[in-house]
Design an enzyme around this catalytic site. Structure first.
Site, mmCIF file in Angstrom:
data_model
loop_
_atom_site.group_PDB
_atom_site.id
_atom_site.type_symbol
_atom_site.label_atom_id
_atom_site.label_comp_id
_atom_site.label_asym_id
_atom_site.label_seq_id
_atom_site.Cartn_x
_atom_site.Cartn_y
_atom_site.Cartn_z
ATOM 1 N N ASP A 63 0.156 -9.231 -12.517
ATOM 2 C CA ASP A 63 -1.000 -8.535 -13.018
ATOM 3 C C ASP A 63 -0.561 -7.445 -13.739
ATOM 4 O O ASP A 63 -1.230 -6.740 -14.348
ATOM 5 C CB ASP A 63 -1.648 -8.012 -11.702
ATOM 6 C CG ASP A 63 -0.780 -7.356 -10.588
ATOM 7 O OD1 ASP A 63 0.532 -7.341 -10.981
ATOM 8 O OD2 ASP A 63 -1.411 -6.794 -9.420
ATOM 9 N N SER A 64 1.011 -7.478 -14.087
ATOM 10 C CA SER A 64 1.374 -6.705 -15.031
ATOM 11 C C SER A 64 0.751 -7.035 -16.342
ATOM 12 O O SER A 64 1.088 -6.165 -17.251
ATOM 13 C CB SER A 64 3.071 -6.801 -14.866
ATOM 14 O OG SER A 64 3.614 -8.054 -14.970
ATOM 15 N N ASP B 19 -1.006 -13.690 -9.715
ATOM 16 C CA ASP B 19 -1.123 -12.570 -8.827
ATOM 17 C C ASP B 19 -2.894 -12.368 -8.444
ATOM 18 O O ASP B 19 -3.765 -12.639 -9.333
ATOM 19 C CB ASP B 19 -0.957 -11.083 -9.593
ATOM 20 C CG ASP B 19 0.386 -10.582 -9.142
ATOM 21 O OD1 ASP B 19 0.810 -10.675 -7.884
ATOM 22 O OD2 ASP B 19 1.215 -9.979 -9.854
ATOM 23 N N GLU C 53 0.161 -8.592 -2.755
ATOM 24 C CA GLU C 53 0.856 -7.411 -2.596
ATOM 25 C C GLU C 53 0.626 -7.107 -1.123
ATOM 26 O O GLU C 53 -0.683 -6.920 -0.642
ATOM 27 C CB GLU C 53 0.738 -6.332 -3.565
ATOM 28 C CG GLU C 53 1.214 -6.663 -4.948
ATOM 29 C CD GLU C 53 1.234 -5.823 -5.789
ATOM 30 O OE1 GLU C 53 0.898 -4.503 -5.188
ATOM 31 O OE2 GLU C 53 1.444 -5.752 -6.855
ATOM 32 N N GLU D 238 10.506 -5.734 -4.270
ATOM 33 C CA GLU D 238 10.639 -4.737 -5.564
ATOM 34 C C GLU D 238 11.017 -3.656 -5.024
ATOM 35 O O GLU D 238 10.543 -2.781 -4.379
ATOM 36 C CB GLU D 238 9.050 -4.747 -6.006
ATOM 37 C CG GLU D 238 9.017 -4.239 -7.365
ATOM 38 C CD GLU D 238 8.364 -4.578 -8.307
ATOM 39 O OE1 GLU D 238 7.097 -5.026 -7.974
ATOM 40 O OE2 GLU D 238 7.956 -3.615 -9.344
#
Ligand code: KIV
Length: 270
Positions: free
Chosen positions: A43-44, A82, A113, A180
């Site tokens: 999703d970056s 994502d 996430e 992360e």
């Protein structure tokens, strides 16, 4: 890698997994020929490709569109996409609609996430036959709650919670776990405790694999230089130099040459 079972095999063989993000068909075509094990439509994409300030701006439509583009270029390579904020927090129906759109667009697996509050959703998606990758530590979708992009799990209480979440996600059925920006010792401990592979980003060398954003690896993300990032090309400088030569050739009327032009007598050959 073509299958989810390859992640377990790499873990069993002690073979580190290499991953980068991929958002479009032309990079996918290059990555299909590169020795990278699997790709993430992260999703970056909302930040890197759309210029948004954070990943909260990613949508299901955006993720599905980029997944479909990647699938058209990546061949059979394993693609994880994502689930964007906050689809997995809206309840099972919304979560499954997101999974449906993303899997039909061509993903092999989804990444979610966090853990607390949606372990049942993770279990349901896994139970529906869709591989799920977990993501703990710095979870960018929670940037507003974390008060910025900070290393997570630095004190023993926070570290313990991440360890518990990692075990809970494994128990819920995830096939791999992104860690992360957590301290390297914590990442090593979690990697040792789990049977599934961990994929690190800013979490030290003892993870079961590593992932970076493609544009960061290639030096294309101007001004972004966190401590953990190693760039393997000066992509932005090479782009600018190449475009400078193109511009010079145009201005000096050196491009196109006769060989690069369609001349009357040769036109029938093309
Ligand atoms: O969205 C993303 O790019 C990620 C990473 C783990 C790099 O989640």
């Amino acid at each position: 890698m073509k299958r989810v079972t390859d992640f377990a095999r790499f873990r069993a063989e002690g073979n580190p997994i290499s991953m980068v993000t991929c958002y479009d068909a032309w990079s996918a075509r290059i990555l299909n020929e590169a020795p990278i094990d699997a790709v993430l439509v992260g999703d970056s994409v909302a930040m890197v490709m759309h210029g948004h300030p954070d990943t909260v701006h990613a949508t299901v439509g955006m993720m599905a569109t980029h997944t479909a583009a990647v699938r058209r270029g990546i061949g059979e390579k394993f693609v994880v996409t994502d689930i964007p904020f906050p689809e997995h927090r809206k309840g099972l129906t919304a979560a499954m609609e997101a999974v449906d759109a993303i899997m039909k667009a061509g993903a092999n697996a989804v990444k979610i996430e966090g853990a607390q509050g949606h372990l049942d959703v993770v279990r349901h998606i896994v139970g529906s036959g869709v591989p799920v990758m977990g993501h703990l530590g710095l979870t960018p979708q929670s940037v507003h709650q974390m008060g910025g992009y900070r290393v997570q799990g630095r004190d023993s209480h926070a570290a313990h919670q991440i360890e518990l979440d990692a075990l809970a996600l494994q128990e819920a059925g995830v096939f791999a776990l992104v860690l992360e920006c957590v301290p390297a010792e914590l990442a090593a401990r979690i990697t040792e405790a789990l049977t599934i592979p961990t994929i690190g980003i800013g979490s030290g060398v003892h993870c079961g694999g590593q992932i970076l954003v493609l544009q960061d690896v290639l030096g294309l993300n101007l001004g972004f230089k966190p401590k953990f990032l190693r760039t393997y090309a000066d992509g932005a400088d090479q782009f600018k130099a190449a475009l400078g030569r193109f511009d010079e050739d145009i201005k000096a009327a050196r491009y196109p040459s006769p060989e690069e032009s369609f001349l009357n007598e040769k036109i029938s050959n093309h």
